[in-house]
Design an enzyme around this catalytic site. Sequence first.
Site, mmCIF file in Angstrom:
data_model
loop_
_atom_site.group_PDB
_atom_site.id
_atom_site.type_symbol
_atom_site.label_atom_id
_atom_site.label_comp_id
_atom_site.label_asym_id
_atom_site.label_seq_id
_atom_site.Cartn_x
_atom_site.Cartn_y
_atom_site.Cartn_z
ATOM 1 C CG ASP A 87 -2.050 1.017 0.984
ATOM 2 O OD1 ASP A 87 -2.833 0.833 0.027
ATOM 3 O OD2 ASP A 87 -2.132 2.017 1.732
ATOM 4 C CG HIS A 192 7.164 5.183 -2.795
ATOM 5 N ND1 HIS A 192 7.524 5.538 -4.076
ATOM 6 C CD2 HIS A 192 5.846 4.863 -2.873
ATOM 7 C CE1 HIS A 192 6.471 5.461 -4.880
ATOM 8 N NE2 HIS A 192 5.438 5.044 -4.162
HETATM 9 P P1 ITT Z 1 -3.671 -1.692 -5.705
HETATM 10 O O1 ITT Z 1 -4.336 -1.189 -4.423
HETATM 11 O O2 ITT Z 1 -4.549 -2.534 -6.573
HETATM 12 O O3 ITT Z 1 -2.349 -2.350 -5.428
HETATM 13 P P2 ITT Z 1 -3.455 1.169 -6.328
HETATM 14 O O4 ITT Z 1 -3.034 1.875 -7.565
HETATM 15 O O5 ITT Z 1 -4.802 1.505 -5.753
HETATM 16 O O6 ITT Z 1 -3.312 -0.403 -6.606
HETATM 17 P P3 ITT Z 1 -2.257 2.045 -3.796
HETATM 18 O O7 ITT Z 1 -3.544 1.880 -3.086
HETATM 19 O O8 ITT Z 1 -1.036 1.496 -3.143
HETATM 20 O O9 ITT Z 1 -2.324 1.397 -5.257
HETATM 21 O O10 ITT Z 1 -1.909 3.545 -4.125
HETATM 22 C C1 ITT Z 1 -2.813 4.588 -3.895
HETATM 23 C C2 ITT Z 1 -2.619 5.691 -4.881
HETATM 24 O O11 ITT Z 1 -1.414 6.393 -4.576
HETATM 25 C C3 ITT Z 1 -2.481 5.242 -6.332
HETATM 26 O O12 ITT Z 1 -3.738 5.147 -6.923
HETATM 27 C C4 ITT Z 1 -1.663 6.372 -6.934
HETATM 28 O O13 ITT Z 1 -2.491 7.430 -7.316
HETATM 29 C C5 ITT Z 1 -0.798 6.826 -5.755
HETATM 30 N N1 ITT Z 1 0.522 6.198 -5.844
HETATM 31 C C6 ITT Z 1 1.031 5.189 -5.095
HETATM 32 N N2 ITT Z 1 2.274 4.859 -5.480
HETATM 33 C C7 ITT Z 1 2.563 5.672 -6.512
HETATM 34 C C8 ITT Z 1 3.671 5.823 -7.351
HETATM 35 O O14 ITT Z 1 4.751 5.046 -7.259
HETATM 36 N N3 ITT Z 1 3.617 6.759 -8.297
HETATM 37 C C9 ITT Z 1 2.539 7.544 -8.441
HETATM 38 N N4 ITT Z 1 1.448 7.467 -7.699
HETATM 39 C C10 ITT Z 1 1.447 6.534 -6.747
#
Ligand code: ITT
Length: 209
Positions: A87, A192
Site C-alpha cells: 500500500d 518508496h
Molecule cells: P492496488 O491497491 O490494486 O495495489 P493502487 O493503484 O490503488 O493499486 P495504492 O492503493 O497502493 O495502489 O496507491 C494509492 C494511490 O497512490 C495510487 O492510486 C496512486 O495514485 C498513488 N501512488 C502510489 N504509489 C505511486 C507511485 O509510485 N507513483 C505515483 N502514484 C502513486
Amino acid sequence: MIIGNHIKRETRQLADKTFPLGRLIYFVTNNVHKFNEARLVLAKYNIAVAMLRAKMPEIQDDNIENIAKIGAIEASRKTHLPVIVEDAGLFIDALNGFPGPYSSYVYRTLGKEGILRLLEGYENRRARFKSAVAFHGPGMETKCFLGVVKGKISKTIRGESGFGFDPIFEPDEFPGRTFGELSVEEKNRVSHRSRALRSFAEWYLKMKN
Ligand code: ITT
C-alpha cells in the site's frame, strides 16, 4: 493403520506450516505498473513474483502499514499462497500529510490537477511517497517493510511514464524531473516502493539461507 494415517496427517499439517521458501511469491494488485516496478526490483535478487489480481476490500485506516498487513493476511488466507500486498500514498507537507492513505480515492476524484489547485498559493511544496510492503504466507507471521522517497510537488504536470501522481512528483535525487519523466529503472533507483521491496528482499534471502 489409524496411527499411520494420523502421522501422515500431522506431517502434512507440519509441511503446510513450513515457511514457503523458494516458491513463487504472488504480488496482489490491480495496478500493472506497480507490479512491473516490483518485478524488476525483485528480479535483481532472483526472487520471482507473479501478479495476482484479486477483488479485495481495502480497509480504511490512517496507517498504510495496517492497510498492507491486513490485505496480505486476508489474501493469503483466501488463496493459501505466499503473498505480497503493497500500500502506498502521497503525503504533502502543506496539507498535513493529505492525501496519504486516501491517495487512491483522491487520485480518482481530484486527480493530479486537483492537487496542483490545492497547492496554489503555497510556497512549501514538499511531499513524500511512502510504501508499505507486507508479506504473509500460510502458517507464518506477517512481515512489513517501509520505504520513503522525499521530493516536491511540481508546478505543472510533466511526463508520460509511470502512473498515478508520478507526473507531479519531483524526487530530490532527480532535481527538475518528475517521476513521470523518468524511466522505470531510474524511478526504481530511488522510489518508496523499491526501497521497501529491497528491505523485504534482503530479509527474505536471509530467511532462505
Ligand atoms: P492496488 O491497491 O490494486 O495495489 P493502487 O493503484 O490503488 O493499486 P495504492 O492503493 O497502493 O495502489 O496507491 C494509492 C494511490 O497512490 C495510487 O492510486 C496512486 O495514485 C498513488 N501512488 C502510489 N504509489 C505511486 C507511485 O509510485 N507513483 C505515483 N502514484 C502513486
